[in-house]
Design a protein around this motif. Structure first.
Motif, PDB file in Angstrom:
ATOM      1  N   MET A 127      18.181  77.922  13.804  1.00 11.53           N
ATOM      2  CA  MET A 127      17.251  78.413  12.692  1.00 11.53           C
ATOM      3  C   MET A 127      18.012  78.986  11.559  1.00 11.53           C
ATOM      4  SD  MET A 127      13.841  80.465  12.881  1.00 11.53           S
ATOM      5  CE  MET A 127      14.579  81.620  13.909  1.00 11.53           C
ATOM      6  N   ILE A 128      18.760  80.052  12.003  1.00  9.11           N
ATOM      7  CA  ILE A 128      19.216  80.885  11.243  1.00  9.11           C
ATOM      8  C   ILE A 128      20.193  79.890  10.362  1.00  9.11           C
ATOM      9  CG2 ILE A 128      21.090  82.797  11.171  1.00  9.11           C
ATOM     10  CD1 ILE A 128      19.552  84.061  13.430  1.00  9.11           C
ATOM     11  N   ASN A 129      21.130  79.252  11.112  1.00  8.02           N
ATOM     12  CA  ASN A 129      22.241  78.533  10.205  1.00  8.02           C
ATOM     13  C   ASN A 129      21.736  77.423   9.648  1.00  8.02           C
ATOM     14  OD1 ASN A 129      24.793  80.063  11.028  1.00  8.02           O
ATOM     15  ND2 ASN A 129      23.828  79.926  12.884  1.00  8.02           N
ATOM     16  N   GLY A 130      20.546  76.798   9.958  1.00  7.72           N
ATOM     17  CA  GLY A 130      20.036  75.699   9.115  1.00  7.72           C
ATOM     18  C   GLY A 130      19.625  76.369   7.809  1.00  7.72           C
ATOM     19  N   ALA A 131      18.889  77.894   7.757  1.00 10.57           N
ATOM     20  CA  ALA A 131      18.638  78.396   6.731  1.00 10.57           C
ATOM     21  C   ALA A 131      20.112  78.963   5.799  1.00 10.57           C
ATOM     22  CB  ALA A 131      18.107  79.686   7.085  1.00 10.57           C
ATOM     23  N   ARG A 132      21.126  79.087   6.693  1.00  8.98           N
ATOM     24  CA  ARG A 132      22.329  79.576   5.998  1.00  8.98           C
ATOM     25  C   ARG A 132      22.992  78.247   5.165  1.00  8.98           C
ATOM     26  NH1 ARG A 132      27.582  81.377   9.655  1.00  8.98           N
ATOM     27  NH2 ARG A 132      28.977  81.767   8.042  1.00  8.98           N
ATOM     28  N   LEU A 133      22.559  77.063   5.583  1.00  6.41           N
ATOM     29  CA  LEU A 133      22.947  75.700   5.154  1.00  6.41           C
ATOM     30  C   LEU A 133      22.062  75.575   3.766  1.00  6.41           C
ATOM     31  CD1 LEU A 133      24.404  73.241   4.878  1.00  6.41           C
ATOM     32  CD2 LEU A 133      22.589  72.111   6.438  1.00  6.41           C
ATOM     33  N   ILE A 134      20.893  75.603   3.922  1.00  5.68           N
ATOM     34  CA  ILE A 134      19.931  75.337   2.939  1.00  5.68           C
ATOM     35  C   ILE A 134      19.935  76.691   1.684  1.00  5.68           C
ATOM     36  CG2 ILE A 134      17.361  74.848   2.152  1.00  5.68           C
ATOM     37  CD1 ILE A 134      17.083  73.898   5.144  1.00  5.68           C
ATOM     38  N   GLY A 135      19.827  77.800   2.202  1.00  5.13           N
ATOM     39  CA  GLY A 135      19.538  78.755   1.280  1.00  5.13           C
ATOM     40  C   GLY A 135      20.787  78.934   0.386  1.00  5.13           C
ATOM     41  N   PRO A 136      21.901  78.880   0.768  1.00  8.08           N
ATOM     42  CA  PRO A 136      22.977  79.513  -0.421  1.00  8.08           C
ATOM     43  C   PRO A 136      23.113  77.859  -1.139  1.00  8.08           C
ATOM     44  CG  PRO A 136      23.936  79.892   1.654  1.00  8.08           C
ATOM     45  CD  PRO A 136      22.567  79.374   2.129  1.00  8.08           C
ATOM     46  N   ALA A 137      22.911  76.787  -0.614  1.00  9.28           N
ATOM     47  CA  ALA A 137      22.949  75.615  -1.358  1.00  9.28           C
ATOM     48  C   ALA A 137      21.765  75.853  -2.800  1.00  9.28           C
ATOM     49  CB  ALA A 137      22.533  74.381  -0.891  1.00  9.28           C
ATOM     50  N   ILE A 138      20.759  76.165  -2.143  1.00  6.74           N
ATOM     51  CA  ILE A 138      19.505  76.399  -3.512  1.00  6.74           C
ATOM     52  C   ILE A 138      19.989  77.627  -4.301  1.00  6.74           C
ATOM     53  CG2 ILE A 138      17.122  76.943  -3.688  1.00  6.74           C
ATOM     54  CD1 ILE A 138      16.554  75.564  -1.175  1.00  6.74           C
ATOM     55  N   ALA A 191      27.467  76.950   1.982  1.00 12.22           N
ATOM     56  CA  ALA A 191      26.693  75.693   2.590  1.00 12.22           C
ATOM     57  C   ALA A 191      27.513  74.824   3.708  1.00 12.22           C
ATOM     58  CB  ALA A 191      26.148  74.712   1.783  1.00 12.22           C
ATOM     59  N   ALA A 192      28.963  74.694   3.387  1.00 11.33           N
ATOM     60  CA  ALA A 192      29.689  74.154   4.308  1.00 11.33           C
ATOM     61  C   ALA A 192      29.873  75.049   5.562  1.00 11.33           C
ATOM     62  CB  ALA A 192      31.285  73.993   3.600  1.00 11.33           C
ATOM     63  N   SER A 193      29.880  76.371   5.581  1.00 18.73           N
ATOM     64  CA  SER A 193      29.911  77.157   6.581  1.00 18.73           C
ATOM     65  C   SER A 193      28.598  77.074   7.349  1.00 18.73           C
ATOM     66  CB  SER A 193      30.173  78.586   6.077  1.00 18.73           C
ATOM     67  OG  SER A 193      30.099  79.639   7.233  1.00 18.73           O
ATOM     68  N   GLY A 194      27.440  76.924   6.644  1.00 17.88           N
ATOM     69  CA  GLY A 194      26.136  76.793   7.263  1.00 17.88           C
ATOM     70  C   GLY A 194      26.258  75.296   8.157  1.00 17.88           C
ATOM     71  N   VAL A 195      26.907  74.092   7.652  1.00 14.38           N
ATOM     72  CA  VAL A 195      26.885  73.222   8.373  1.00 14.38           C
ATOM     73  C   VAL A 195      27.760  73.213   9.816  1.00 14.38           C
ATOM     74  CG1 VAL A 195      27.885  70.722   8.308  1.00 14.38           C
ATOM     75  CG2 VAL A 195      26.640  71.510   6.323  1.00 14.38           C
ATOM     76  N   GLY A 196      28.561  73.959   9.411  1.00 16.04           N
ATOM     77  CA  GLY A 196      29.425  73.945  10.660  1.00 16.04           C
ATOM     78  C   GLY A 196      28.580  74.971  11.869  1.00 16.04           C
ATOM     79  N   ALA A 197      28.140  76.066  11.272  1.00 12.67           N
ATOM     80  CA  ALA A 197      27.179  76.859  12.096  1.00 12.67           C
ATOM     81  C   ALA A 197      25.864  76.097  12.849  1.00 12.67           C
ATOM     82  CB  ALA A 197      26.633  78.166  11.389  1.00 12.67           C
ATOM     83  N   LEU A 198      25.273  75.079  11.819  1.00  9.67           N
ATOM     84  CA  LEU A 198      24.009  74.464  12.313  1.00  9.67           C
ATOM     85  C   LEU A 198      24.555  73.640  13.435  1.00  9.67           C
ATOM     86  CD1 LEU A 198      21.233  73.526  11.878  1.00  9.67           C
ATOM     87  CD2 LEU A 198      21.973  72.187  10.383  1.00  9.67           C
ATOM     88  N   SER A 199      25.676  72.928  13.134  1.00 13.13           N
ATOM     89  CA  SER A 199      26.147  71.934  14.257  1.00 13.13           C
ATOM     90  C   SER A 199      26.306  72.745  15.758  1.00 13.13           C
ATOM     91  CB  SER A 199      27.604  71.477  14.029  1.00 13.13           C
ATOM     92  OG  SER A 199      27.380  70.471  12.701  1.00 13.13           O
ATOM     93  N   GLY A 200      27.111  74.105  15.417  1.00 10.96           N
ATOM     94  CA  GLY A 200      27.284  74.750  16.777  1.00 10.96           C
ATOM     95  C   GLY A 200      25.920  75.061  17.247  1.00 10.96           C
ATOM     96  N   GLY A 201      25.006  75.576  16.469  1.00 11.06           N
ATOM     97  CA  GLY A 201      23.636  75.984  16.903  1.00 11.06           C
ATOM     98  C   GLY A 201      22.796  74.935  17.670  1.00 11.06           C
ATOM     99  N   ILE A 202      22.849  73.624  17.118  1.00  9.46           N
ATOM    100  CA  ILE A 202      22.231  72.286  17.839  1.00  9.46           C
ATOM    101  C   ILE A 202      23.016  72.074  19.100  1.00  9.46           C
ATOM    102  CG2 ILE A 202      22.008  69.950  17.380  1.00  9.46           C
ATOM    103  CD1 ILE A 202      21.944  70.278  14.384  1.00  9.46           C
TER     104      ILE A 202
END
Length: 425
Positions: A156-167, A270-281
Motif C-alpha cells: 500500500m505504501i509503495n503503491g502510493a509511492r508510485l501514484i503520489g509522485p507521478a501526480i 514513480a520508477a522507484s515506486g514501481v520497484g517498491a510496489l513489485s517487492g511489496g506484492i
C-alpha cells in the motif's frame, strides 16, 4: 467447510478482517497525498535555495525527533490506546499539511516555515509510526494473517509511492506545489473517517511498575541482548543512514545531471515506486515467514547496486531502470525486517521494539540526509550516491555472514509460535 477452504486459499488473507480493510482504504488514500507532499517539499526547497545542503537540513529536521523521541513514543504506545493515538496523530498531521498549503497558496512561504513545519511533523511521526505498526495486530482477526497484513501495508505504501509522485510531478509543473499540500491535507479526512468507522475492542492495559525511563531501558535491553533483533536493527540503521540519502539527492540529479524538471523528478520517484510496489506484492503473496532472513540480507545489496548504477547514469531511461532496483531493495529491507520483528516480539514489548525499529529507520534518516547534503555540496550528488551504494553492499555482506548463526537462535521462537514444526529454515 467449503467456505473455510476458500478462506485458506485467499491470496490476501489479511483483507478478510473488516477493520484491516478500513485501515487499508483510509491509509491508501492518505499516503498518496503524503508522497505528493514529500515530492513538493523537496522541489520547493531546492527551488527556494538551490542548495543540496538545505535539502539535507529539511530532511534532518523532519526526522530527527524520531531519533530522540521514538523510544518514549514506544512506551506511550505500550501504555495507551493505539487506536485513539492514531486518530490524534492524523488530525495533527492534517493541520500541518493544510498550514503548508495556506502558506504556499498565499505566496508568503519561506524556507524557515518549511523547516519549522517539518520539525512539527517529525514530532508527530515519533508517536505515529510506532503506534501505526503496533496497531496492525489489533486489526486482524487471525494471528496467522499478521505477516500478510504487514506485507500488504508495504504494498500500500509503495503503491502510493508510485501514484503520489507521478501526480505530484504533473501538478507541480502545471499549477505549483501548493495544491500538492492542499490535496494531502484533505486526504487525511479519508483515514480519520475509516478509523472512526472501525469496531475496536476496549484497550486493555496491564499495569506495570516503572517510570518511562525504566521502560525505555527495558526495551533497549530486550532488543539488543538478542543477536537476531540487534543485527536487524543495526542493518536497518545502516540502510537508513546511507541507502536512503537518495530521497533528498534525486532532485539534484534530476535537474543538474539529467537536465530535467519537476516531471523528471516525478518519473524518477514513480520508477522507484514501481520497484517498491513489485517487492511489496511479492512479500504480500508469500505464504510463510520462513526464509525471510535471506531476503533481509539480499535487500541492501539490491539497493546498493541500484544506487551505484543510478549515480553513473546520464541517460533518463536507464536512470528510471536503476530506480526500480532502488525501490525494490528499499522495500524488501523495510518490510521483511518489519515482518520478522513483528512475528517474534513479545506482545507487551511490541510498541517499544517497533519504536526502536522506527528509530533505526526514520531516526537515522535525518543524520543521513544531513550527511548526504554536506557530501553532495563538496563532492557532488553522483559521488555521494556511489559511496552510499558501496556502504549498503558492505552491510549486506556482513549480515549474510552472520545469518546462519542468527537462524539457529530464532528456531526455538518459531517452534514456540507454531511457525516451524518439522521444517528447518
Amino acid at each position: 467447510m467449503n467456505r473455510q477452504a476458500i478462506q485458506k486459499e485467499s491470496l490476501l488473507p489479511a483483507l478478510r478482517s473488516r477493520n484491516y480493510r478500513l485501515f487499508f482504504v483510509g491509509q491508501g488514500i492518505s499516503l498518496i497525498g503524503t508522497w505528493m507532499t514529500q515530492l513538493a517539499t523537496i522541489w520547493l526547497v531546492y527551488n527556494l535555495t538551490n542548495s543540496p545542503f538545505m535539502l539535507g537540513v529539511v530532511g534532518f529536521t523532519s526526522q530527527i525527533p524520531n531519533f530522540f523521541l521514538a523510544p518514549f513514543g514506544g512506551v506511550f504506545v505500550d501504555r495507551f490506546s493505539r487506536y485513539r493515538t492514531l486518530i490524534g496523530t492524523q488530525v495533527l498531521a492534517m493541520i500541518q499539511s493544510l498550514t503548508l498549503a495556506v502558506l504556499a497558496l498565499s505566496g508568503v512561504i519561506q524556507i524557515w516555515h518549511i523547516i519549522a513545519l517539518s520539525l512539527f511533523q517529525g514530532f508527530i511521526n515519533a508517536v505515529d509510526s510506532p503506534a501505526r505498526q503496533a496497531f496492525v495486530p489489533e486489526l486482524i482477526e487471525r494471528r496467522e494473517d499478521l505477516a500478510n497484513a504487514i506485507a500488504i501495508n508495504s504494498t500500500m505504501i509503495n503503491g502510493a509511492r508510485l501514484i503520489g509522485p507521478a501526480i505530484g510531478g504533473l501538478l507541480i509543473a502545471s499549477v505549483g506545489t501548493a495544491y500538492c499540500f492542499l490535496i494531502d491535507g484533505l486526504s487525511y479526512i479519508a483515514v480519520i473517517t475509516c478509523l472512526l468507522a472501525m469496531k475496536i475492542q476496549p484497550w486493555k492495559f496491564a499495569a506495570t511498575q516503572g517510570n518511562p525511563w525504566q521502560k525505555v531501558k527495558e526495551g533497549f535491553v530486550y532488543a539488543f541482548s538478542f543477536p537476531p533483533i540487534r543485527a536487524i536493527l543495526l542493518l536497518s540503521s545502516l540502510v537508513s543512514l546511507m541507502g536512503l540519502q537518495n530521497t533528498i539527492l534525486v532532485p539534484v540529479v534530476a535537474e543538474e545531471i539529467l537536465k530535467g524538471d519537476a516531471k523528471t523528478l516525478g518519473f524518477l520517484m514513480a520508477a522507484s515506486g514501481v520497484g517498491a510496489l513489485s517487492g511489496g506484492i511479492y512479500l504480500a503473496t508469500r505464504r510463510t515467514i520462513l526464509g525471510i532472513g535471506k531476503l533481509i540480507s539480499l535487500a541492501p545489496a539490491i539497493l546498493g547496486i541500484g544506487l551505484i548504477a543510478f549515480a553513473l547514469s546520464r541517460f533518463l531511461p536507464f536512470s528510471l531502470f536503476t530506480m526500480l532496483f532502488v525501490g525494490l531493495g528499499t522495500i524488501l529491507q523495510i518490510a521483511a525486517s518489519n515482518t520478522f520483528l513483528q512475528t517474534i516480539v513479545e506482545e507487551d514489548k511490541r510498541g517499544r521494539l517497533m519504536s526502536l525499529y522506527t528509530m533505526a529507520f526514520l531516526g537515522m534518516m535525518p543524520v543521513g540526509n544531513l550527511l548526504g547534503g554536506i557530501l553532495a555540496s563538496h563532492i557532488g550528488a553522483a559521488n555521494t550516491l556511489i559511496i552510499d551504494g558501496v556502504a549498503c553492499l558492505i552491510g549486506s555482506i556482513i549480515f549474510s555472514r552472520q545469518l546462519p548463526n542468527l537462524k539457529q537462535m530464532v528456531l526455538p521462537i518459531y517452534e514456540q509460535k507454531g511457525i516451524l514444526i518439522t521444517r528447518k529454515t
